[in-house]
Write a protein that holds these residues in place. Sequence first.
Motif, PDB file in Angstrom:
ATOM      1  N   THR A 148       4.781  -7.535   8.055  1.00  0.00           N
ATOM      2  CA  THR A 148       4.346  -7.756   6.731  1.00  0.00           C
ATOM      3  C   THR A 148       3.841  -6.454   6.130  1.00  0.00           C
ATOM      4  O   THR A 148       3.872  -6.548   4.894  1.00  0.00           O
ATOM      5  CB  THR A 148       3.227  -8.742   7.017  1.00  0.00           C
ATOM      6  N   GLN A 149       3.155  -5.593   6.596  1.00  0.00           N
ATOM      7  CA  GLN A 149       2.418  -4.426   6.152  1.00  0.00           C
ATOM      8  C   GLN A 149       2.779  -2.999   6.578  1.00  0.00           C
ATOM      9  O   GLN A 149       2.221  -2.473   7.196  1.00  0.00           O
ATOM     10  CB  GLN A 149       1.083  -4.750   6.071  1.00  0.00           C
ATOM     11  N   PRO A 150       4.141  -2.757   6.508  1.00  0.00           N
ATOM     12  CA  PRO A 150       4.291  -1.433   6.945  1.00  0.00           C
ATOM     13  C   PRO A 150       3.626  -0.426   6.873  1.00  0.00           C
ATOM     14  O   PRO A 150       3.499   0.537   7.645  1.00  0.00           O
ATOM     15  CB  PRO A 150       6.003  -1.607   7.003  1.00  0.00           C
ATOM     16  N   VAL A 151       3.330  -0.313   5.654  1.00  0.00           N
ATOM     17  CA  VAL A 151       2.439   0.902   5.276  1.00  0.00           C
ATOM     18  C   VAL A 151       1.160   1.128   5.992  1.00  0.00           C
ATOM     19  O   VAL A 151       0.953   2.083   6.535  1.00  0.00           O
ATOM     20  CB  VAL A 151       2.229   1.083   3.652  1.00  0.00           C
ATOM     21  N   PHE A 169       4.037   9.146  10.302  1.00  0.00           N
ATOM     22  CA  PHE A 169       4.712   9.719   8.805  1.00  0.00           C
ATOM     23  C   PHE A 169       6.140   9.489   8.497  1.00  0.00           C
ATOM     24  O   PHE A 169       6.495   9.070   7.436  1.00  0.00           O
ATOM     25  CB  PHE A 169       4.211  11.221   8.624  1.00  0.00           C
ATOM     26  N   HIS A 170       6.793   9.943   9.693  1.00  0.00           N
ATOM     27  CA  HIS A 170       8.325   9.894   9.631  1.00  0.00           C
ATOM     28  C   HIS A 170       8.966   8.739   9.991  1.00  0.00           C
ATOM     29  O   HIS A 170       8.681   8.381  11.411  1.00  0.00           O
ATOM     30  CB  HIS A 170       9.027  11.260  10.283  1.00  0.00           C
ATOM     31  N   THR A 171       9.840   7.944   9.444  1.00  0.00           N
ATOM     32  CA  THR A 171      10.647   6.937   9.744  1.00  0.00           C
ATOM     33  C   THR A 171      11.229   7.403  11.083  1.00  0.00           C
ATOM     34  O   THR A 171      12.216   8.515  10.985  1.00  0.00           O
ATOM     35  CB  THR A 171      11.522   6.461   8.926  1.00  0.00           C
ATOM     36  N   GLU A 172      11.295   6.780  12.311  1.00  0.00           N
ATOM     37  CA  GLU A 172      12.176   7.190  13.236  1.00  0.00           C
ATOM     38  C   GLU A 172      12.323   6.054  14.318  1.00  0.00           C
ATOM     39  O   GLU A 172      11.601   4.957  14.086  1.00  0.00           O
ATOM     40  CB  GLU A 172      11.602   8.193  13.987  1.00  0.00           C
ATOM     41  N   GLY A 178       7.735   5.284   8.669  1.00  0.00           N
ATOM     42  CA  GLY A 178       6.644   6.082   8.352  1.00  0.00           C
ATOM     43  C   GLY A 178       6.234   5.910   6.821  1.00  0.00           C
ATOM     44  O   GLY A 178       6.826   5.332   6.120  1.00  0.00           O
ATOM     45  N   LEU A 179       4.795   6.601   6.743  1.00  0.00           N
ATOM     46  CA  LEU A 179       4.354   6.696   5.644  1.00  0.00           C
ATOM     47  C   LEU A 179       5.252   7.283   4.311  1.00  0.00           C
ATOM     48  O   LEU A 179       5.095   6.698   3.132  1.00  0.00           O
ATOM     49  CB  LEU A 179       2.939   7.464   5.709  1.00  0.00           C
ATOM     50  N   ASP A 224       1.303   6.839  -3.799  1.00  0.00           N
ATOM     51  CA  ASP A 224       0.179   6.028  -4.553  1.00  0.00           C
ATOM     52  C   ASP A 224       0.080   4.553  -3.898  1.00  0.00           C
ATOM     53  O   ASP A 224      -0.795   3.827  -4.503  1.00  0.00           O
ATOM     54  CB  ASP A 224       0.448   5.868  -6.075  1.00  0.00           C
ATOM     55  N   ARG A 225       0.871   4.473  -2.959  1.00  0.00           N
ATOM     56  CA  ARG A 225       0.573   2.984  -2.289  1.00  0.00           C
ATOM     57  C   ARG A 225      -0.126   3.266  -0.792  1.00  0.00           C
ATOM     58  O   ARG A 225      -0.281   2.227   0.093  1.00  0.00           O
ATOM     59  CB  ARG A 225       1.926   2.389  -1.918  1.00  0.00           C
ATOM     60  N   TRP A 226      -0.177   4.465  -0.496  1.00  0.00           N
ATOM     61  CA  TRP A 226      -0.920   5.027   0.811  1.00  0.00           C
ATOM     62  C   TRP A 226      -2.360   4.449   0.907  1.00  0.00           C
ATOM     63  O   TRP A 226      -3.036   4.902  -0.111  1.00  0.00           O
ATOM     64  CB  TRP A 226      -0.809   6.363   0.928  1.00  0.00           C
TER      65      TRP A 226
END
Lengths: 472, 342
Positions: free
Chosen positions: A268-271, A280-283, A325-326, A332-334
Motif C-alpha cells: 500500500t505505501q511502497p515509498v 533507493f534503487h528498484t531491484e 526504490g525511492l 516531492d513525494r518522499w
Amino acid sequence: MTPRERLAAITFVAALRERRYSRAVSDLLWARWMMGTSLAFHIVFAAIGVAMPLFMVLAEWRWRRSGSDVHLELAKRWAKGTAILFAVGAVSGTVISFELGLLWPRFMEFAGPIIGMPFSLEGFAFFTEAIFLGIYLYGWDRVSPRVHLASGVVVAVSGAASAFFVTLANAWMNHPAGFALVNGVAADVDPIAAMFPPGWAHEVVHVVISCYVATGFAVAGIHAWALRREPGNAFHRAALGVALGVGGVAALLQPLSGDFSARQLAVTQPVKLAALEGHFHTERGAPLRIGGLPDVDAAETRWAIEIPAGLSLLAFHDPGAEVKGLLEFPRDRWPLVVPVHLAFQLMVGLGTALAAVSLAFFWLAWRGRTGTPLLGRRFLTVVALASPLGFVALEAGWMVTELGRQPYSVWGVQRTSEAVTPVPGLALPFWIFTAIYVFLGVMVVVLLRRQIAHAPGGGDAPASVVVSGGRT
Amino acid sequence: MSAADLLGAVTLAAVVFYALLGGADFGGGIWDLFASGPRAKEQRALIERAIGPIWEANHVWLILAVVVLFTGFPRAFAAVSIALFVPLVALLVGIVLRGAAFTFRLYDGRDPVQRAWGAVFSMSSVLAPLALGTAVGALASGRLRFESGVPAGGFMAWLAPFPIAIGLFATALFAYVAATYLAVEAHGALRDDFRRRGIIAGVAVFAAAALALALAHGHAPLIFAALTGRGWALPFHAATGVAAIVAFYALSTRRVRLARAAAVAQTALIIAGWGASQYPYLVVPDLTLANASAPARTQELLLWALGAGALLLFPCLYLLFRIFKGDRPFAIVDGAPRRGAR
Ligand code: HDD
Ligand code: HEM
Ligand code: HEM
C-alpha cells in the motif's frame, strides 16, 4: 515612477511575498511540531492506560484466587499510580481532540465525515473506561469483590478498545478508503468501508500489542531495580512476574506482527517502505539493510550491514521479488528519509532485543520450577536497563508511521500543507503546551517515585498497611 | 426533522450534560477558590470527595460534543477551530491544568505542595468556563464571518463585550449548580455554607444573564430577536423563571434536593433556550445545520452509533452515581438524614 523606483517597488513586493511565504512555511512546521509533541506525550499515558488496568486486574485476581496479600497490595499500589497517569492521559487526549481542528481544520473538514465513526465509538469507550476506573479506584470498599474485579476488566477492555478505534482512524490516513474523490471533494462517503481500510488489522494489532510491551517492560524494570537491592521482597517479585509475564508474551508477538505491517506497506505505501529501509534503487532480490545512514543526494545508504535478498524475502516472502526504490517516485513525494530510516532501525533493533530478553525470562522462569533460584542479579540488571526501551521503540515506531506518511496527511489525497490552519503565530501555543508537558512529565515522575519509594513486602511478611486508591 | 436537526439536538444535549456534570466540576473548583470561614478546610475536602470519582467521566461529554461536531458538521468544526483558536487554546490550558492539578493534589500529601496545587486547580477552574462561555457567546454573536474559509474579522473577532458576558454567565452558572450539588452532599453547618453560596451564585447568574441580554440587543441581534420574539420564547422564559424561583425558595428553606433539581432544570432550560434561539445556525450567520452538514449517510450512521452508545452509557452512569452519591442519587425530596458513613 522612474524605472529605478519601479524596480525597488517590485523587489519590495517580492520580498514581502517571500516573507509571507516563509512565515506560512514556518507556521506549518510549528503545527507539525505541536501535533507531534502532543501525540508523543499522550501516547505514553495512553499506552499505560491500555496495559496497566490488565496488570491490576491480574494482580487482584491472583489475590482473590490464592489469598496472597502481596498481590492485593500490588493491585492497590498499581491502581494509585494508574489514577495519576490516567488523569494526565485524559487531559492530554482532550488537547489532541481539539488540536485536530485547531491545527488541521482542512484535514478535519475533509476527513471528519469519513472517519468520524471510529472517533465516536472511541468516545463511548472513553466513557466506560472513565466510569469503571472511577469505580475501581474509589470503590474498594463500596462495591462487592465481584463487581470490583469486573469493573477492572471493563477498564482493561475499554482501554484496548480506545486504542483499537483511534488506530483505525490512523490506518485510514495511511490508506484512505470509503469515498471517491471528485474535484478534490469527497463523494460517495461510506463510513463503514472507511473504518476498515486495507491494512487496518495489521496496524491495530501492532499498536495494541505495543502498549503491553512498552508498559510491561517499563513496570518490570522498576521492580527489577528494586529487587536488585532487596532480592527477597515478595511484593516486587509478584510485580515483576505479572508485568514481565504480560510484556514478555507481547514482546515475542511484536516482531511477528511487525512483519505483517511491513508486508502491508510493501503493497500500500511502497515509498514509505523504501524510506524506512533506506532503499533507493528498484531491484529484484533487494538486500535487507541493517543500520546505515541514507544519503539522499547520493541516493545510497552507507555503512549498512546488507543481507542479500533479505528485503525481498521479508516484504514479499520471495527472495526474487522486485522491491520498488525511492527513485521510482517523484522527489516531492518522499518522506524525510533519514529520520524515518533511523527510527525504523531503532524500533526493530529494540524489538529484537526485547524479544530476546523475554525469551530469556521465560526460559529462566521455566527452569525456576525445577529448583534453581529465580532470576539472578545479572538478569535483573538487564531487565532494569531494558525498562525504557519499550517506550523508545513505541515512539520510534510512531515516528516511522507519521513522518513516513509525509508530505501527506491523508496518503496520496491531502498534503499536510493543505491541511494546516491559517492562524498565524503557532510558535506561541507550541511553547505553551510544550512547557506544560515538560512540567506535567516531571511532576508525574516525582509523584510516582514517592509512591514507589515506600514499597512494602520486605521479606515475605504480608503487607499490613492497606492503602486504598485515593482517599476515602 | 432531518438527520441534521436531530444531530444538532444531540450535540445540544451533550452540551447540556457537559454543563450539568463537567460544568459542576469546574464549579467545585471555583468554590475551592472561594473556600472561606471556619470551615474552609472541610469545604475543600467535600469538593475533593465529590469530584474525585466522577470528573473524568463527566469530562467525556465535551469530547463527545467535539466528535459529533466534526463528524456531523465538519465545516462548522473547521470554521470554529480557526476563528476561535485563542479562546479554545485557553480552554485547553484550563482543562489540562485543572485535571492534572486536582489529581496531583489528591496524591501528594505534603501540605505546601497541596496548597500550590490547590491554587492551580481552583484558578484553572475559573479559566476554563470563562473561555468556554466566551467561545459559545462568539458563536451566537454574529461576529464570526468567513471569506473563503478565513475569518473576515481576523482571529480576535471573538473579543467583544457580548461573548465575554456569556463567559461570565457560564462561570456563574457552573458555580451555581455546583453549590446546589454540594449542599446536598454536605451536612450540618457545611450544608448551610453551600446553601448560602448557592444563593449568592444564583444572584450572580441573574446579573450576568441581565447583562448578556442587554448586550445581546446591540451585539447579538439574532439571538435577541429570537429570545424576545419567537412564539415559544415566552413560555420558555416563564419555565426558566419558575425553576429559578423554586431553586431560591428551596435553598432558603433548606430543601436542598429540591433546590438541586430546580437548578438543574433551570440550567438545562437556559442552554436549550440558547440552542433554540440560535436554530438553525451553528455559527451565526454563515453556517447552518444544513449547510455545514456531512453527507447524509454519515449523519445517519452517527445517529445510530450514538443511540447504541447511549443504551450502554446511561446504565453505566447510573451505576457510577449510585455507588458514589448514595442510594437515591437523583431524588428530589430530602429523605431522613442518614447517619453513620460519610
Ligand atoms: C513496543 C513497541 C514496538 C516494537 C518492539 C516494534 N514496533 Fe513496530 N511499531 C510500533 C511499535 C513497536 C508502533 C508505535 O506501535 C507503530 C507505529 C504505528 C503502528 O502501526 O505501530 C509501529 C510501526 C511499525 C511499522 C510501520 C507501519 C505503518 O507505517 O503502517 C512497521 C513496518 C513495523 N512497526 C515493524 C516492526 C518490526 C519488524 C518490529 C520487529 C521487531 C517492530 N515493528 C517492533
Ligand atoms: C489522534 C489521536 C488521538 C486522539 C484524538 C485521542 C484522544 C483522547 C482523549 C480525548 C482521551 C481522554 C478520554 C477521557 O477523558 O477518558 C484519550 C485517552 C486515551 N487515549 Fe487517546 N487519543 C489519540 C491517540 C491515541 C492513541 C494512538 C492511543 C493508543 C494507542 C490512544 C489511547 C488512549 C487511551 C487508552 C486513553 C485512556 C486514557 C488513559 O488511559 O490515559 N489514544 N485520548
Ligand atoms: C500516539 C501516537 C502518535 C504519535 C507519536 C504521532 C506523531 C505524529 C507526528 C510526529 C506528527 C507530525 C508529522 C509531521 O508533520 O512531520 C503527526 C501528525 C499527525 N498525526 Fe500522528 N501520531 C500518533 C498517532 C496518531 C493517530 C492515532 C492519529 C489518528 C487519527 C494521528 C493523526 C495525526 C494528524 C491528523 C497529524 C497532522 C497531519 C500530518 O502531519 O500528517 N496521529 N503525528
